[in-house]
Structures are given as C-alpha cells and as structure tokens.
Design a protein around this motif. Structure first.
Motif, mmCIF file in Angstrom:
data_model
loop_
_atom_site.group_PDB
_atom_site.id
_atom_site.type_symbol
_atom_site.label_atom_id
_atom_site.label_comp_id
_atom_site.label_asym_id
_atom_site.label_seq_id
_atom_site.Cartn_x
_atom_site.Cartn_y
_atom_site.Cartn_z
ATOM 1 N N GLY A 25 -1.350 -1.540 -0.290
ATOM 2 C CA GLY A 25 -0.237 -2.732 0.549
ATOM 3 C C GLY A 25 -0.539 -4.013 1.167
ATOM 4 N N ILE A 29 0.025 -8.308 5.983
ATOM 5 C CA ILE A 29 0.488 -6.996 6.545
ATOM 6 C C ILE A 29 -0.695 -7.535 7.767
ATOM 7 C CG2 ILE A 29 0.519 -4.814 7.818
ATOM 8 C CD1 ILE A 29 0.779 -4.975 4.569
ATOM 9 N N LEU A 32 -4.478 -5.523 8.876
ATOM 10 C CA LEU A 32 -4.735 -4.208 7.296
ATOM 11 C C LEU A 32 -5.840 -5.028 7.088
ATOM 12 C CD1 LEU A 32 -3.821 -2.562 5.715
ATOM 13 C CD2 LEU A 32 -2.813 -4.292 4.302
ATOM 14 N N LEU A 44 -4.869 0.986 2.705
ATOM 15 C CA LEU A 44 -3.245 1.656 2.849
ATOM 16 C C LEU A 44 -2.624 1.376 2.058
ATOM 17 C CD1 LEU A 44 -1.030 2.807 5.309
ATOM 18 C CD2 LEU A 44 -0.801 0.104 5.453
ATOM 19 N N THR A 47 3.820 0.124 1.480
ATOM 20 C CA THR A 47 4.464 -0.651 1.897
ATOM 21 C C THR A 47 4.011 0.021 3.592
ATOM 22 O OG1 THR A 47 6.120 -1.982 0.468
ATOM 23 C CG2 THR A 47 6.427 -2.186 2.875
ATOM 24 N N PRO A 48 3.987 0.012 4.446
ATOM 25 C CA PRO A 48 3.942 0.359 5.566
ATOM 26 C C PRO A 48 5.293 0.570 6.276
ATOM 27 C CG PRO A 48 2.691 -1.416 5.649
ATOM 28 C CD PRO A 48 2.999 -1.913 4.334
ATOM 29 N N SER A 49 5.344 2.495 6.593
ATOM 30 C CA SER A 49 6.672 2.430 6.815
ATOM 31 C C SER A 49 7.085 2.133 8.224
ATOM 32 C CB SER A 49 6.975 3.848 6.892
ATOM 33 O OG SER A 49 6.160 4.063 8.364
ATOM 34 N N GLU A 182 -0.950 3.609 12.531
ATOM 35 C CA GLU A 182 -0.837 2.751 12.945
ATOM 36 C C GLU A 182 0.296 1.511 12.422
ATOM 37 O OE1 GLU A 182 -1.929 -1.521 14.171
ATOM 38 O OE2 GLU A 182 -2.923 -0.327 14.944
ATOM 39 N N TYR A 183 0.587 2.313 11.068
ATOM 40 C CA TYR A 183 1.732 1.493 10.530
ATOM 41 C C TYR A 183 2.644 2.530 9.881
ATOM 42 C CZ TYR A 183 -2.282 -1.609 8.842
ATOM 43 O OH TYR A 183 -2.942 -2.634 9.794
ATOM 44 N N ASP A 184 2.560 4.066 11.385
ATOM 45 C CA ASP A 184 3.765 4.496 10.667
ATOM 46 C C ASP A 184 4.981 4.296 11.975
ATOM 47 O OD1 ASP A 184 3.625 7.727 10.482
ATOM 48 O OD2 ASP A 184 4.733 7.622 12.955
ATOM 49 N N GLN A 207 -3.953 7.860 1.075
ATOM 50 C CA GLN A 207 -2.653 7.158 1.989
ATOM 51 C C GLN A 207 -4.184 6.806 2.941
ATOM 52 O OE1 GLN A 207 -1.533 10.624 1.642
ATOM 53 N NE2 GLN A 207 -0.852 9.030 -0.647
ATOM 54 N N ASN A 218 -6.691 4.558 11.613
ATOM 55 C CA ASN A 218 -5.335 4.800 11.369
ATOM 56 C C ASN A 218 -4.413 5.867 13.127
ATOM 57 O OD1 ASN A 218 -3.561 3.663 9.331
ATOM 58 N ND2 ASN A 218 -5.412 3.925 8.387
#
Length: 515
Positions: A25, A29, A32, A44, A47-49, A182-184, A207, A218
């Motif tokens: 990614g 971010i 990150l 990661l 692109t984080p969701s 974290e990036y969910d 991932q 995460n």
C-alpha cells in the motif's frame, strides 16, 4: 421480490476484487510505517479497506455520533472471533428477554454460509430478502456518482450494516472485523463500548504478515482510547505487541482465561475451545451492560448465561447434524489453528455421546448415551476441501495427524471442490467466493500424498462436487452401520454442505428470517 433480491446480490458480487492485491500500500497511509516487519517496511498489500468508509457514511447522512450511537462491541482475532460475537449476541439476547434491555441487537459477521444476509442480523435473525435488498439499494443509490471509486464488496456490506442498524434503531451492535483490524473497514468505529481480541495466529499472512507480530499489530488496531479492551491469553510475542499497542493508545487491556463458573454441562461448550470464546464473550457483554443497562440489571446473571448457551447456534462451526444413522460433523476450520481443534472435536464426539441437532426438528436438541461395546458399528468418513493460496495439503495433513493422535481411523477420505450440485445447476449463493485456483490434478496429488504420509493405507476418492461427496459418504455407510462424517477445510465447503443437507431433510430453512 425475488428479482429485487437477485439484483441486490448481483450488485454486491460486482464489487468483488478479481484478485488479491500484491503490491504494498501507499506510503502516505497514516501509521503504515510503524508496522513491525522483517525489513522495517510495511507489508500491508493494496489499498486499506478503511479508506473512504467515513466519507461514504457521511454521504449517506450518518455522522460519527450516529455510528457511536450504535453502542458497538468490536471483536478481532484469528480464530474464534465469529463464535465470540455469536456468544455475545446470545447472552445479551437472554438478558434482554429477562429484563427488556437490550431490545434490539445487531450482529455483523463474515463470511456467510448459505445466503449473504446471514452477515447482518437483528435479534439473531438475518434480514429478510426484501429488507436486505431495500438497504442495499438505499446505500448504493445514496453513493452512486458522488464519490469515486465506489466501495468494494466488504466495504459495501459494512456500509449496509451500519445503515440498516441505524434505520432499525438497534440498542447494541456486535461487529466482527473482516480479517485485520487497523486498516479494516469496520475500524471506522471510533468510540466502541468495548473491544475484544480472540486467539491470534498465522493466517492471512499475505495481507497482514509476514510475522506473527505483524498480525498482532493489525488485530490490536481496534483498541480505542477510553474503551476498555480484553484479550484471551496469547502467545508471549503476541501478548507483548497487544500490550504495547494498548499502552500507545492509553487503553486498559486485560488478558482473561476460561471462566471457572461456566456451566459444565452446556452443549455449546463441548468443544474445549468454545469455553475460551464464551469466557471472553461474557466479559464483553458484562462490560457493555455496566455502561448502558439500567442500574438494576447491569450484569449477566447465571440464568442469563445458561439461557444464552441453551439458545446458542453458530451454523457451520462445531455443528453436528443427525439424519437417521448418518451423522455429519461440520466445521469451517481453514487454518493451522482451527484444523486440529475441528479434528479433536470430531474424535471426542464420535467416541462419546453429545447433544446434537436433529434435522427432523431443528430446534430440538437430543442427547445420546455414551458409546459402549454394544454400540452398532460405525463407519467414519472425512470430506475435505480447501482451494486457496494457503497450503491446503498441509492443512489436510494436520487433520490426519490429529485424527491419528485421537485414535480414530477414517475408512474413506473424500476430497472435493466448492462446486455444489452434480447436475451443474447454479444453486450456490451468487455472492459466494470463486476459488482462487483450480483443484488441478497436481493439487489433488499433493493432497493425497499429504494424507497418506500419516495413513498410508487410506482409501481416498476425488469427487468434483459437494453433493457427490455427501452421496459417496452415504454409500460408504450403507447397511446397518452408523456413518460419522467430518466435513471440514473451508467455510465454502460447509456452506454448500449445509444447503444440501437441509434441502435433503427439509431441515433449517433460509426463510426463517427477520422482517
């Protein structure tokens, strides 16, 4: 109505990614660059969701206060997070039935097994097809053409859940993260009432990895200031990372073990691992009640816990179904943590009587007598399917090793795919995932060799459909013998098996939904 629902699921399916991301990614971010890794750079992928979710919610008219008003219980982890959420749901439902609070409980989990609205439930019932379709199109039309690119599949499902829960006026929302933290997408929630972390292990490494510490970092991303956090006991390396993240976020983190006051005879707790998941669920539910419930009913009673366990049902996880002389043991285990647990459960259950679901009456639980020397002969079958980027052969070998340790001999191993019906009809949920790689002859050979490395004389068959695998298992157990079949390796296999078993016996119906 059917056409509207079909259109809604087709729209959802159109938002799936064709392949998993393989590129790291963007470096801009936030946070990150602080992720631990072997080479000091973030791992990661894609692109984080989480990106875009807050803006989409605002476009739909839902503010941060609206989201916080859902009174969220947020759960992450590698193994058991879905079961933990289901336990919280069942316990709070029992409390609500006794006291009147909470009146409406929202539950968001993934993946689904039979139909997509299983992911978004209100008071333990998935939304009806018409209500689900209504909210799908409200969200989609509310965003269309306004923010580009639009949400992907899981992002869209999360947005639909928030929109539905706000519109339906729920009192508490129980959210399971997708695979990270974290990036969910679910981590747009900034003020949960409480957060919980279940057992963490090596899964979704592509991932979230490459190290166990990366994954723990995460998962701890859901910790929020002023919201207490609880975790099951973890490996030392994992516990260290969780505590470090809690300290960074000024979060009070507490590690918990199995609650010694759990009912000893509860059917839902027969699998040993569920005792830990239930213990965490009790703490999460009680924390929520202390904050939000009236003072005279701000804790679970022993009656609530007993009732919550009696009504607990989490399809496809430690799920036992009986149809005459045939018993099906279904568990969606699909990683190195869960596979041995599923096999151990089968060993214990097939050698010793337990409660089980009778498909002639899905709401009735029967209890068998212990198996004795006078019990009828039992043919044991393994149905396994796992087709993904994970090492499926290693997982199958793990099943064989656990069965061997337990002293259970499998008479017939049946390897299958995720295809459901023999006639080729498309009866699977249109939102079910397409395997990332075919079940090629080379892959089949690897699986066979893996199992025979533990059981050299094993009888192994290949069946291209789940229906064919179930029928072959029935044929193996024909006659006076009882047949016990362990079905495991993938939630997609379990979903197909459940649809077929319920169809054959007219058991549980997907129409048993909330309106």
């Amino acid at each position: 109505m059917e056409k509207l629902y079909s259109s809604a699921t087709a729209l959802l399916n159109s938002r799936r990614r064709k392949v998993r991301p393989s590129l790291t990614g963007g470096s801009k971010i936030h946070g990150l660059d602080s992720m631990p890794s072997l080479n000091g750079t973030p791992s990661l992928k894609g692109t984080p969701s989480l990106m875009g979710v807050r803006e989409w919610l605002q476009e739909l008219g839902h503010s941060d206060d609206d989201l916080n008003g859902l009174n969220v219980i947020h759960v992450s982890g590698t193994k058991g997070k879905g079961s933990t959420c289901a336990f919280v749901n069942s316990l709070l439902k029992a409390h609500g039935e006794r006291t009147g609070f909470p009146r409406k409980i929202g539950l968001y989990t993934s993946p689904h097994l039979r139909y997509v609205q299983e992911r978004i439930q209100i008071n333990s019932r998935p939304m009806s097809e018409i209500l689900f379709a209504k909210y799908v199109f409200e969200v989609w039309h509310g965003l269309s053409g306004k923010i580009s690119p639009g949400p992907r599949y899981l992002q869209l499902l999360f947005l639909i859940s928030v929109h539905a829960f706000i519109r339906e006026g729920i009192d508490v929302a129980i959210y399971e993260t997708h695979c990270g933290g974290e990036y969910d997408a679910t981590n747009v929630i900034q003020k949960p009432i409480v957060t919980g972390v279940t057992t963490i292990g090596m899964d979704h490494v592509e991932q979230l990895g490459p190290l166990l510490e990366n994954i723990a970092w995460n998962k701890a991303g859901i910790f929020k200031p002023d919201s207490p956090a609880f975790s099951t006991f973890q490996e030392p390396a994992v516990a260290t990372v969780l505590q470090q993240r809690a300290n960074e976020k000024s979060v009070a983190l507490q590690f918990i073990g199995v609650d010694p006051t759990l009912p000893h005879d509860a059917r839902a707790l027969k699998p040993e691992v569920q005792k830990m998941n239930c213990s965490l669920a009790i703490v999460l539910a009680n924390t929520f009640l202390r904050v939000k419930a009236p003072r005279d009913s701000c804790t679970l009673t022993s009656q609530d816990i007993v009732q919550g366990l009696e009504q607990f049902l989490w399809p496809g996880r430690f799920h036992r179904i009986v149809d005459g002389n045939h018993q099906w043991f279904l568990d969606g285990a699909h990683n190195e943590l869960s596979i041995p647990k599923a096999a151990q459960w089968f060993v214990e259950a097939t050698l010793e009587g337990q409660g089980y679901q009778d498909l002639s009456d899905p709401n009735k639980v029967k209890v068998e007598a212990h198996v004795s020397s006078t019990s009828p002969p039992c043919t044991r079958v393994l149905i396994f399917s796992h087709i993904s980027v994970r090492d499926g052969a290693a997982l199958l070998k793990g099943v064989a090793e656990a069965l061997h340790r337990g002293g259970v001999q499998i008479q017939h191993v049946i390897l299958s795919t995720y295809e459901q019906q023999q006639d080729g009809a498309t009866s699977m949920d249109p939102c079910s995932k397409i395997p990332e790689q075919p079940f090629s002859p080379e892959l089949q050979k690897d699986y066979i060799e893996a199992y025979r490395s533990i059981d050299p004389d094993a009888r192994i068959s290949i069946e291209p459909t789940i229906e064919g695998a179930l029928n072959l298992a029935r044929d193996t157990g024909r006659g006076d013998d009882h047949m016990h079949a362990l079905v495991t390796g993938s939630l997609y296999l379990i979903g197909g098996a459940l649809r077929l078993l319920e169809k054959d016996t007219q058991g549980l119906s997907p129409n048993n939904t909330a309106t």
